[in-house]
Each structure stands twice: as C-alpha cells, then as structure tokens.
Enzyme design. Sequence first.
Site, short mmCIF file in Angstrom:
data_model
loop_
_atom_site.label_atom_id
_atom_site.label_comp_id
_atom_site.label_asym_id
_atom_site.label_seq_id
_atom_site.Cartn_x
_atom_site.Cartn_y
_atom_site.Cartn_z
N HIS A 131 73.25 -10.13 -16.44
CA HIS A 131 74.52 -9.43 -16.63
C HIS A 131 75.12 -9.06 -15.28
O HIS A 131 74.41 -8.96 -14.28
CB HIS A 131 74.30 -8.13 -17.44
CG HIS A 131 73.67 -8.33 -18.77
ND1 HIS A 131 72.30 -8.46 -18.92
CD2 HIS A 131 74.20 -8.42 -20.01
CE1 HIS A 131 72.03 -8.63 -20.20
NE2 HIS A 131 73.15 -8.61 -20.89
N HIS A 152 65.32 -8.72 -23.26
CA HIS A 152 65.72 -10.06 -22.81
C HIS A 152 64.48 -10.76 -22.27
O HIS A 152 63.99 -10.42 -21.19
CB HIS A 152 66.79 -9.98 -21.72
CG HIS A 152 68.13 -9.60 -22.25
ND1 HIS A 152 69.08 -10.53 -22.59
CD2 HIS A 152 68.68 -8.40 -22.50
CE1 HIS A 152 70.17 -9.92 -23.02
NE2 HIS A 152 69.95 -8.62 -22.99
N ALA A 197 74.98 -8.25 -28.44
CA ALA A 197 75.01 -6.95 -29.12
C ALA A 197 76.28 -6.26 -28.64
O ALA A 197 76.61 -6.32 -27.46
CB ALA A 197 73.78 -6.13 -28.76
N ASN A 241 76.44 -0.53 -32.95
CA ASN A 241 76.91 0.87 -32.98
C ASN A 241 78.41 0.90 -33.13
O ASN A 241 79.10 -0.08 -32.85
CB ASN A 241 76.52 1.60 -31.68
CG ASN A 241 77.07 0.89 -30.44
OD1 ASN A 241 76.49 -0.09 -29.99
ND2 ASN A 241 78.17 1.39 -29.92
N TYR A 256 76.04 -6.11 -14.52
CA TYR A 256 75.50 -4.81 -14.08
C TYR A 256 74.15 -4.92 -13.39
O TYR A 256 73.69 -3.97 -12.76
CB TYR A 256 75.44 -3.80 -15.24
CG TYR A 256 74.57 -4.21 -16.41
CD1 TYR A 256 73.19 -4.19 -16.34
CD2 TYR A 256 75.15 -4.59 -17.62
CE1 TYR A 256 72.40 -4.55 -17.42
CE2 TYR A 256 74.38 -4.95 -18.70
CZ TYR A 256 73.01 -4.93 -18.60
OH TYR A 256 72.24 -5.29 -19.67
N GLU A 257 73.50 -6.09 -13.50
CA GLU A 257 72.23 -6.27 -12.79
C GLU A 257 72.47 -6.68 -11.33
O GLU A 257 71.52 -6.85 -10.57
CB GLU A 257 71.38 -7.33 -13.49
CG GLU A 257 70.90 -6.86 -14.86
CD GLU A 257 70.31 -7.99 -15.68
OE1 GLU A 257 69.10 -8.23 -15.56
OE2 GLU A 257 71.06 -8.63 -16.43
N SER A 285 70.93 -9.14 -26.38
CA SER A 285 70.01 -8.00 -26.43
C SER A 285 69.41 -7.80 -27.82
O SER A 285 70.14 -7.61 -28.79
CB SER A 285 70.74 -6.71 -26.05
OG SER A 285 71.15 -6.75 -24.71
N HIS A 300 70.38 2.19 -24.49
CA HIS A 300 69.87 0.82 -24.65
C HIS A 300 68.84 0.78 -25.79
O HIS A 300 68.79 -0.19 -26.54
CB HIS A 300 69.24 0.34 -23.33
CG HIS A 300 68.90 -1.12 -23.35
ND1 HIS A 300 69.83 -2.10 -23.63
CD2 HIS A 300 67.73 -1.77 -23.14
CE1 HIS A 300 69.24 -3.29 -23.57
NE2 HIS A 300 67.96 -3.11 -23.28
N MET A 354 78.93 -6.03 -22.79
CA MET A 354 78.78 -6.21 -21.33
C MET A 354 78.37 -7.64 -20.96
O MET A 354 77.75 -7.84 -19.91
CB MET A 354 77.74 -5.21 -20.80
CG MET A 354 78.05 -3.76 -21.11
SD MET A 354 76.73 -2.66 -20.57
CE MET A 354 77.22 -1.11 -21.35
N SER A 355 78.73 -8.60 -21.80
CA SER A 355 78.23 -9.96 -21.53
C SER A 355 79.16 -11.02 -22.07
O SER A 355 80.34 -10.78 -22.31
CB SER A 355 76.84 -10.12 -22.17
OG SER A 355 76.96 -10.11 -23.59
N1 HPA Z 1 79.48 -0.68 -25.35
C1 HPA Z 1 79.16 -1.63 -24.48
N2 HPA Z 1 78.16 -2.50 -24.67
C2 HPA Z 1 77.47 -2.39 -25.82
C3 HPA Z 1 77.77 -1.41 -26.79
C4 HPA Z 1 78.83 -0.51 -26.55
O1 HPA Z 1 79.14 0.38 -27.36
N3 HPA Z 1 76.86 -1.60 -27.80
C5 HPA Z 1 76.08 -2.65 -27.46
N4 HPA Z 1 76.43 -3.14 -26.26
#
Ligand code: HPA
Length: 269
Positions: free
Chosen positions: A79, A57, A109, A231, A81-82, A26, A243, A207-208
């Site tokens: 992903h 993406h 990310a 983050n 989640y998709e 991402s 996002h 998430m990947s």
């Molecule tokens: N959690 C899950 N996925 C993420 C995060 C997070 O804090 N930051 C970037 N992708």
Amino acid sequence: MSDAAALLLARHGDAARADVALILGSGLGALADAVQDAIITPYAELPGFPVATVSGHAGRLVIGLLAGRRVAVLQGRAHVYEGTPPEQLAVGVRTAAALGARTLLATNAAGSLRAEVPPGHLMAIADHINLLGINPLTGPNDEAIGPRFVGLGDAYDAEIRAHLHASAAAAGVPLAEGVYLAVAGPSFETPAEIRAFRTLGADAVGMSTVPEVIAARHAGLRVGAISAITNLAEGMSDVPLSHEQTLTSAVDGARALQILLTTALPELP
Ligand code: HPA
C-alpha cells in the site's frame, strides 16, 4: 518482461502461466487456499515485488487452477501507506500480465458511505476517485507495456461488471455497485472527510486497488473490482475503526466473495 515473470517461467515453465489475475485484499486471502495444483511463491523471492508488511496480507503469489480457470492470485498487496514507491505498486499486476493474464479481478476491504450497504456486503466498483496523491505510472514510460497516457473512462469493464451481477444473482449473493474512493491512509478518515467524499460521489472508501487498476489498464488488461464492506465509514456508526475491526469483519465478506468468484470465474470475460 518483468524479472519476476521471467524467474517463474524459468522455474516452472507453462505451469506458471495464468489468464486471470486475482488480487486478494485485507482479510480476504483465504480464497487462495482453494487454488488447485498451486505453485506458491513468497513475494520475497520475486524480484521487484514490494513485500507486504501488514497483518492480514500473506504476501505470496499463488498460481494454479480455481473454478476451472488458470489464475495468478496475488495474496496480499503493498500500500501507499507502507511507503511503497508508486511504480512498485504496479509490479504484481505487470508480472501477472507477463504470465498471460488478460483480466484482473481486484478485491479490497472498504468502508461504506451508504447505510443500505452494510458490513458483510459486497460492492462491484463501477468507477474510482483517486485521492492517493500518487499514480503508479509516474516516471519513465515503458512503451513495451503500454502507452504514456492511459484513458480511464472504461477502467471497470462493463461486460465484466454485468457478468459479476449475473453471477451474484445466480449465487444468491447481494452485490451493490458504486464508486470507490482511495485515500493514502494509514489513518482512517474524519467524519468531515466522509461527508466531503459523499458530496464528491463516493460510495466506498479504502486505501488500495486504484494503483493496480491503473497499472492493469496501462498493460491492456480488462478489469473487474469488488469491495468487501467491513464497516460503515467514520461518523456513520459507533463502531470504533481499527485494522482488527477490518480483519474481523472481512470474514463475512470473504465468504460471500468466495461464493461470487467461484461462480463468476468459469465464464469471466
Ligand atoms: N476507510 C479506509 N479504508 C478502509 C475502511 C475505511 O473505513 N475500511 C476498510 N478499509
């Protein structure tokens, strides 16, 4: 051989071959713009490829020269989640393997569980915890690709990791190291989940990546993986997670990643 690889070799011959597969996560896709003599193919043209539906993406395969190496860059990924079926999460890596890739460098990310590894920093993944609830190898096994049961004791190649650290030091890019925990998303975690994940031994959460790493090890590729921290994980700071926040914060990580990868690629095992 994967249908997508057969199509690319039929279209482009040996120009479609690559020895390193690179997955850009991402907000990290800009590195693909540096590929020279690029053959660019949208995933929608590649049989079996899931089409990435998330902003940030691009959803295209870029094959060419990067820092002197022949690379197959997966610019964007699908992903869990998709709603992507688990086995489809393996298609990109298997295609790169069929094009000749022996090494996978995966990026993502991620949120940091360690206050001393703040947004903008990079983390080499040393190991993972799979809480996705799926495995891309579920279903009939294709013995032509790899064995039914795959060991993950050395999933993140020690020599590649050492090379990434040496390259980071040479380039002056800070590079932490830690355990990546994968969740299915798409909701971010609760503060209680983050506290639990820290107890489990996680240093970053995302998430990947885990499905592609498993697929790569199944196919016999050596793997290196890097998280760009966007983050501090939920509950560790007052910055609301979204996002958009991920994509905005990925800019600093993308810059550091570009420097690290162009330094590491020429001698990457
Ligand atoms: N959690 C899950 N996925 C993420 C995060 C997070 O804090 N930051 C970037 N992708």
